[in-house]
Write a protein that holds these residues in place. Sequence first.
Motif, short mmCIF file in Angstrom:
data_model
loop_
_atom_site.label_atom_id
_atom_site.label_comp_id
_atom_site.label_asym_id
_atom_site.label_seq_id
_atom_site.Cartn_x
_atom_site.Cartn_y
_atom_site.Cartn_z
N GLN A 201 0.89 -1.09 0.18
CA GLN A 201 -0.01 -0.02 -0.12
C GLN A 201 0.75 1.32 0.02
O GLN A 201 1.97 1.38 0.62
N LEU A 202 0.49 2.28 -0.69
CA LEU A 202 1.11 3.57 -0.76
C LEU A 202 0.94 4.22 0.80
O LEU A 202 -0.11 4.61 1.11
N PRO A 203 2.36 4.48 1.33
CA PRO A 203 2.35 4.83 2.47
C PRO A 203 1.88 6.43 2.84
O PRO A 203 1.78 7.24 1.81
N PRO A 204 1.40 7.03 4.04
CA PRO A 204 1.01 8.17 4.01
C PRO A 204 2.14 9.11 3.85
O PRO A 204 3.48 8.76 4.08
N GLY A 205 2.04 10.24 3.28
CA GLY A 205 3.01 11.21 2.81
C GLY A 205 3.74 11.04 1.70
O GLY A 205 4.87 11.64 1.19
N VAL A 206 3.29 9.86 0.79
CA VAL A 206 4.05 9.52 -0.45
C VAL A 206 3.07 9.47 -1.55
O VAL A 206 1.78 9.21 -1.22
N THR A 207 3.36 10.17 -2.65
CA THR A 207 2.55 10.23 -3.70
C THR A 207 2.83 9.68 -5.21
O THR A 207 3.78 8.87 -5.04
N GLY A 208 1.67 9.73 -5.87
CA GLY A 208 1.96 9.02 -7.17
C GLY A 208 3.45 9.84 -8.06
O GLY A 208 4.11 8.88 -8.72
N LYS A 209 3.63 10.77 -7.72
CA LYS A 209 4.84 11.48 -8.24
C LYS A 209 6.22 10.72 -7.76
O LYS A 209 7.00 10.53 -8.37
N PRO A 349 16.41 9.40 -2.79
CA PRO A 349 15.32 9.45 -1.53
C PRO A 349 15.45 10.84 -1.04
O PRO A 349 16.48 11.24 -0.75
N LEU A 350 14.52 11.67 -0.73
CA LEU A 350 14.39 12.96 -0.26
C LEU A 350 15.30 13.08 0.98
O LEU A 350 15.89 13.90 1.17
N SER A 351 15.20 11.68 1.74
CA SER A 351 15.84 11.85 3.07
C SER A 351 17.21 12.18 2.81
O SER A 351 17.93 12.75 3.85
N ILE A 481 16.20 22.35 -1.09
CA ILE A 481 15.36 20.99 -1.10
C ILE A 481 14.98 20.67 0.25
O ILE A 481 16.08 20.30 1.11
N ALA A 482 13.91 20.52 0.62
CA ALA A 482 13.38 20.24 2.09
C ALA A 482 12.16 19.22 1.76
O ALA A 482 11.48 19.18 1.03
N ASP A 483 12.09 18.62 3.19
CA ASP A 483 10.81 17.88 3.36
C ASP A 483 9.74 18.29 3.83
O ASP A 483 9.86 19.05 4.96
N PRO A 484 8.57 18.22 3.10
CA PRO A 484 7.42 18.80 3.55
C PRO A 484 7.00 18.51 5.16
O PRO A 484 6.15 19.21 5.79
N ALA A 485 7.36 17.42 5.50
CA ALA A 485 6.86 16.83 6.92
C ALA A 485 7.66 17.78 7.90
O ALA A 485 6.99 17.82 9.19
N THR A 486 8.61 18.56 7.65
CA THR A 486 9.21 19.59 8.41
C THR A 486 8.10 20.88 8.89
O THR A 486 8.15 21.66 9.81
N PHE A 487 7.48 20.89 7.92
CA PHE A 487 6.34 22.14 8.12
C PHE A 487 5.00 21.61 8.37
O PHE A 487 3.83 22.31 8.79
N SER A 488 4.29 20.49 7.94
CA SER A 488 3.30 19.69 8.19
C SER A 488 3.27 18.33 8.70
O SER A 488 3.88 17.43 7.79
N LYS A 489 2.34 17.96 9.64
CA LYS A 489 2.42 16.47 10.03
C LYS A 489 1.87 15.80 9.04
O LYS A 489 1.92 14.60 9.11
N SER A 490 0.83 16.27 8.20
CA SER A 490 0.21 15.56 7.15
C SER A 490 1.07 14.68 6.36
O SER A 490 0.81 13.70 5.74
N PHE A 491 2.40 15.21 6.24
CA PHE A 491 3.33 14.60 5.10
C PHE A 491 4.66 13.83 5.85
O PHE A 491 5.65 13.52 5.48
N GLU A 492 4.00 13.83 7.20
CA GLU A 492 5.33 12.67 7.98
C GLU A 492 5.15 11.26 7.26
O GLU A 492 4.09 10.75 6.76
N HIS A 493 6.25 10.74 7.04
CA HIS A 493 6.62 9.45 6.32
C HIS A 493 7.97 8.74 6.71
O HIS A 493 8.71 9.49 7.59
N ALA A 494 7.91 7.45 6.36
CA ALA A 494 9.05 6.77 6.76
C ALA A 494 10.10 7.08 6.00
O ALA A 494 10.04 7.46 4.85
#
Length: 706
Positions: A201-209, A349-351, A481-494
Motif C-alpha cells: 500500500q502507498l504509505p502516508p506522505g508518499v504520492t504518485g509522483k 530518496p528525499l531523506s 530542497i526540503a521535506d514537507p514533513a518539516t512544515f506539516s504533520k500530514s506529510f510525515e513518512h518513513a
Amino acid sequence: MLIRKAHHFINNNLRCFNSNRTFASIGQLTDRPQNLIEKIVQKYALDLPNPSYKVKSGDFVTIQPEHVMTHDNTAAVMTKFKSIGAERIKYPRQAVFTLDHDVQNKSEKNLKKYASIEEFAKRNGVDFYPAGRGIGHQIMIEEGYAFPYTLTVASDSHSNMYGGIGCLGTPIVRTDAAALWATGRTWWQIPPVVQVEFTGQLPPGVTGKDVIIALCGLFNNDEILNCAIEFTGVGVQSITLEDRLAIANMTTEWGALAGVFPVDDITIRWLRKRIQKLEITRFQNKNLPPALPGVHFKHPRIYTERIDDIKRVPITSSENAAYAKHLTLDLSSVSPHISGPNSVKIATPLSLLEKQNISIQKAYLVSCVNSRESDLQAAAEVIRGRKVSDGVEFYVAAASSEVQQDAEESGAWHDLVNAGAKVLPAGCGPCIGLGTGLLKDGEVGISATNRNFKGRMGSPKALAYLASPAVVAASAIAGKIADPATFSKSFEHASYTESPRISIISTQTSKKPTVTEVKPVISGFPESIKAELLFCHADNLNTDAIYPGKYTYVDDLTPDQMAKVVMENYDPKFVNLVQQGDILVGGFNFGSGSSREQAATAVKAAGINLLLAGSFSETFKRNGINNALLLLEAPELVNDLKERLGVNSLTQRTQWFAELRVPEGIIITRDASGKELKYYQVDVLGQSVQELWVAGGLENWVKQTL
C-alpha cells in the motif's frame, strides 16, 4: 481514398524496416488470450485479415482512434493538411484543438496564429479550447475525450496520461495528425506490453509522483523502452485517480508508449462526480450545444448510461495473456523521491538529498503532471501561513481554468499567492521553456513538472530537479530542497535509506533473425551510403537536447536556420563539427522525450544522410520515417565506438569511415587509411522506407501520388 492508400502502403511495407517484428496474418490463431492493451486496440483496429482475428503485440494495424488532440502545433498540422491536398476534416468530432503551450506569448504573430487555429476549427466544426482554458491533456480528461477503454491519440508525447483513467493514450506526430484529419485513421504497431504490478500500500506522505520518479530511477536501463505498460496489483487500490494520472503521464519519461491503469471503483466514482461538476461548468464550454429550457443536460461523453456500461461490462486482461516482462514494486517500501539533476534516470530518496543542503533559486508548481486540485491543496497545506524564502521565485499555474477556480474556492490558491507565489496562466509555460520564470545560468530549480532535461526549462547551465508538489512548496519556503514533513504533520513518512523493493522477470524472448536474403533497392535509392562517422555518445539523448523547446513553436524557421540550432542543448559545438553527408551515430534510446517533429528534421537539415544508434525512441523513429531521415539500429557499433573513442567529448569526428550496403544490411567500417576494421549486421531498409526517402517524406509521397 488516397491517404488510405498511403496507410496501406506503410502497413504492408514497414516490416522491412525492422525484420524481427510481426504482422497480422490469416493463418495465426484467433483464440489467443489478449491483455488489456490488445483488447482496447482490437476495438479500434480496421481492415483485419478476418472478423475473428485477434490483434497482438508486434502487429501493424490501421486504427481509427476515438479522438486526436493537437495543441499549438495545430498550425503546423494545418499546413501539412493543406499540403497533402485535403480540404475538409473527415470526422470533425474526432479532432480536438487546445491552445496551451505558448499562452504567455502576446505577440501579434502568436495571436494571429491562435486566431487562425480558432477560425479553422470553427470552419470545420472541431471542438476548440482557447488559450487560458488549460493544458490540453487535462482538458481531455475533464471533458471526457479520454474515456475508459477507448483509444485516444495526441500530437504530444504526454498523451500517455490518459492511461490514468483507463484510456489507451499514445502519441502520434504531426504528419500523422494531418492524415488523421483527412481520413480518420492512422497506423500503429502494437508495442510489447509490460505488466507492472504494485504490491503493498502507498504509505502516508508518499504520492504518485514519488512512485513514478522511483520507477524511472530504479528501472533506468531501457527495461520498458517503446513498450506499453499495464498497471496491475492490489497496490493500485491505494492510488488516487489524480495520482494515477501523474504516474501514467510520466511513463513517457520512463520510455513507454502508453501506461494504462485498470478501471475500478475509484475510476467509476471519479466519473460520477464529474457528471455533477459538468452540470455547473457546461455554461462555460462553447463546444456544447445551448441548453434547452426544460431539457435535462446530458454531456456528450461523460454521462450515466456510459458509465454504467463500463461498470457492467468491464474489459480486463484474459487469463494467461502474454506480457513481454513482469515488473513489481512494493509500494510500502517507497518514500518521497527526487529526480535529477537534469535527468529522470537519477532518483534519490528525499531523506538523503535533503542532507546535502542544496539551495534553490526557483520552484515550479506547473504542468500537466502535477497541477491539479489535489496538488495545489497539498502545496497550500505546506505553505499556509508562511512566506517564500528570500531569493526564491515560486511559480504556480493550474492545469486548467477549472482547477484554478476550484482552488480559489477552497482557499488553496489564496494560500499560495499570499505566501508569495507568482501566478502564471493555465498552460505549459516554463515546463516547455516558454514565457516567464525560466532558469538562468548557474541557478538551481525544483519543479513538479515531468521533465528536467538539460536546458529544457531555461539555461543549459542550470540544474533542475523534479519532485512532488508538497516537496516543491517546502523547498520554496526553506530556500533549499526540503521535506514537507518539516512544515506539516500530514506529510510525515518513513525514511528509507535502502532502495524500494522491486523485481523484474522477462517472460518473452526474441532472437533477431540472421539476414540472408539480398534485397534490391528501388530506382533512385543508393545501393550504398558512405561517409565519416560523427559520434554523439550520450544515451537517452532527448528531443529537448536535439531541438530546444524555445524553437519548437516558431513555425517559420527555414531548414538552414534549424541546422544552426540543432543539438544546441546537448553540445553547442556540434554545428561546427558536423559536415554535409556525415553518418551520425548516437547512443541508446536516441530521441527520447517529446514528439516534436523538428528533432528529426533538424538533424536532416544539418546534412546527416544516415542516423545510427544503439536504439531509438519509437516516436522519434516514426518522425524520422515520415520525414525521409534514414535510421538504423547498430548497438554493436555504438559500443565499439564508446570503447575505442571514450566518452569525454560530446561530439567527435571519429576518423572512422563507414559504408552501408543497403541490399545486404551490412555496415563496413574503415580507418582513415582505408583499412577495414569490422563488419556490422543491421536491418535491411525496407521498400517503403526507400520510397519515402526518394519522395522526400510521406507528405511529398502523398502529393506526388495525387
